[in-house]
Design an enzyme around this catalytic site. Structure first.
Site, PDB file in Angstrom:
ATOM      1  CB  SER A   1      -0.692  -2.653  -5.804  1.00  0.00           C
ATOM      2  OG  SER A   1       0.388  -2.476  -4.945  1.00  0.00           O
TER       3      SER A   1
ATOM      4  CG  ASP B   1       4.253  -2.551   0.800  1.00  0.00           C
ATOM      5  OD1 ASP B   1       5.455  -2.226   0.734  1.00  0.00           O
ATOM      6  OD2 ASP B   1       3.481  -2.497  -0.178  1.00  0.00           O
TER       7      ASP B   1
HETATM    8  C1  S3P Z   1       4.280  -2.199  -5.255  1.00  0.00           C
HETATM    9  C2  S3P Z   1       5.343  -3.052  -5.136  1.00  0.00           C
HETATM   10  C3  S3P Z   1       6.221  -3.081  -3.957  1.00  0.00           C
HETATM   11  C4  S3P Z   1       5.569  -2.424  -2.759  1.00  0.00           C
HETATM   12  C5  S3P Z   1       4.944  -1.114  -3.113  1.00  0.00           C
HETATM   13  C6  S3P Z   1       3.883  -1.290  -4.185  1.00  0.00           C
HETATM   14  C7  S3P Z   1       3.493  -2.218  -6.511  1.00  0.00           C
HETATM   15  O1  S3P Z   1       7.406  -2.387  -4.255  1.00  0.00           O
HETATM   16  O2  S3P Z   1       6.508  -2.251  -1.730  1.00  0.00           O
HETATM   17  O3  S3P Z   1       4.340  -0.541  -1.969  1.00  0.00           O
HETATM   18  O4  S3P Z   1       2.383  -1.644  -6.529  1.00  0.00           O
HETATM   19  O5  S3P Z   1       3.972  -2.803  -7.473  1.00  0.00           O
HETATM   20  P1  S3P Z   1       8.638  -3.080  -4.998  1.00  0.00           P
HETATM   21  O6  S3P Z   1       8.191  -3.496  -6.333  1.00  0.00           O
HETATM   22  O7  S3P Z   1       9.711  -2.038  -5.065  1.00  0.00           O
HETATM   23  O8  S3P Z   1       9.020  -4.231  -4.098  1.00  0.00           O
END
Ligand code: S3P
Length: 427
Positions: A23, A313
């Site tokens: 992220s 996750d």
């Molecule tokens: C992420 C946010 C999450 C997560 C994804 C990465 C991010 O998703 O599940 O693996 O980097 O902002 P969502 O924002 O859809 O919950």
């Protein structure tokens, strides 16, 4: 398509360096590309999803170079992207698509954002609606990719998001960099706050709290130097393996422990896991620590409500942990798992059933009763990296061989996952 056979092992021991946080890596590349001048990133993730962000940015004219651990990005300023000649391919990466949409909505040109078959099925209305409220023009079929974005002037909004999603929040905040005034996002439960934290490093006035985030626009970004912590979502597989296997002891140095991401540590602690944190420090606005997990006996827990975004996750690997815990683990309010890279609730439950676990799928979660000995089975990864890695860990505990089909998808977030697993096998 590759298959990976996992054999049971008696224990794991050693030190694992996990990849840079995925992220944070996406956000680092994107913010560096918008800055004026050359930025340097240490420890960027080499995951396929992050490569998708790199490829899209290169197609927008951004120069990105890598030498060993160091990535150099020559920022083009907020309006310096060039009009892409063909659709931008976000691959499997929801973060790439949703974050870039916020920026492309404000550019003085049109662009198309597309992705692979999985990403084309995922919901995009959650970003289309707020961006349209800001004045963006986005065409799509049934709010799914490909998204045709006609860029133009945006105005600030105050957005109350019904979904706790860092991708939605970040998309709006990035669009807010181009709007006059304060763009605010409030959420029901706090989602990861990496964008807001990182904006401050680039000289942007961004606020964040458990209730949401805000940014004062129009803002410009100055180049900077960043160091990316290890990915706690990648560490999670080894934390659980270390807790579940006998005589195990595993050290994970320099892992990001931002409170919006450490739900896995809280969930495992509530189950009785022995995980220690040491060497706690903050670098580039992101806390990090060394984590040490050792063999533990686990009890069931209930995971629901506002704790879900912080473990979103990690629920696949927590489900594997639940099979070895005493009692019934209940997960509720996790319907978002149905719209991830695959329907993860279905993927988790059907694979666990094949391994002999006692599991019940519910509309927004699952119930798992343990402890149950797992048996080896042939399992589908559904092309989902986190399902593949979670069931590789389950295979270490199982009786007999476990075959993970379509296992190459681990590269989406953790290239060399299987080699890393081999390196800590203690026979
Ligand atoms: C992420 C946010 C999450 C997560 C994804 C990465 C991010 O998703 O599940 O693996 O980097 O902002 P969502 O924002 O859809 O919950």
């Amino acid at each position: 398509m590759s298959e990976k056979t996992i054999y049971p092992i008696p224990s794991i021991q050693g030190t694992v360096s996990v990849p840079g946080d995925k992220s944070i890596s996406h956000r680092a590349l994107i913010l560096c590309s918008l800055a004026e001048g050359e930025s340097r990133i240490h420890g960027l993730s080499e995951a396929r999803d992050v490569e998708s962000t790199k490829k899209c940015l290169r197609a927008l004219g951004v120069d990105i170079k890598k030498r060993k651990e160091l990535t150099t990005v020559t920022g083009r300023g907020k309006y310096g992207y060039t009009e892409p000649k063909s659709p931008l391919n976000a691959g499997n990466s929801g973060t790439t698509m949703r974050l870039l949409a916020g920026i492309l909505a404000a550019q003085p040109f049109s662009s198309v954002l597309d992705g692979d078959a999985s990403l084309r099925k995922r919901p995009m209305r959650r970003i289309i609606d707020p961006l349209e409220q800001m004045g963006a023009q986005i065409e799509s079929e049934q709010h799914k990719a490909p998204l045709r974005i006609r860029g133009g002037a945006l105005h600030a909004i105050d957005y109350n998001s019904s979904i706790a999603s860092a991708q939605v929040k970040s998309c709006i905040i990035l669009a807010g960099l181009y709007a006059q005034g304060i763009t605010r996002v409030t959420e029901r439960s706090p989602s990861r706050d990496h964008t807001e934290r990182m904006l401050g490093l680039f000289g942007v006035k961004a606020q964040f709290s458990m209730a949401g985030a805000g940014v004062l626009g129009p803002a410009s970004l100055h180049a900077c130097e960043l160091d990316i912590p290890g990915d706690i979502s990648a560490a999670a597989f080894f934390l659980v393996a270390g807790c579940l296997l006998p005589d195990s002891f595993i050290t994970l140095p320099n892992v990001g422990v931002n409170l919006t991401r450490t739900g896995i540590l809280d969930a495992l602690a509530s189950m009785g896991a022995r995980i220690q944190q040491s060497n706690h420090r903050e670098v580039d606005n992101e806390p990090r620590a060394d984590l040490i997990a050792s063999t533990s006996s686990l009890n069931a827990t209930t995971l629901s409500g506002s704790m879900i975004p912080a473990i979103i996750d990690e629920l696949p690997i927590l489900a594997v942990a639940a099979t070895q815990a005493e009692g019934t683990t209940i997960v509720r309010d996790a319907e978002e798992l149905r719209v991830k890279e695959t329907d993860r609730l279905e993927g988790i439950c059907s694979n666990l059933k094949k391994m002999g676990a006692s599991v019940k799928e519910t509309k927004d979660g699952f119930q798992i009763t343990g402890p149950t000995p797992l048996k080896g089975a042939t399992l589908d990864s559904y092309g989902d990296h986190r399902i593949a890695m979670s069931f590789a860990i389950a295979g270490l505990l199982a009786d007999g061989e476990t075959v993970i089909q379509n296992s190459e998808c681990v590269d989406i977030s953790f290239p060399h996952f299987f080699e890393t697993l081999d390196s800590i096998r203690a026979d």
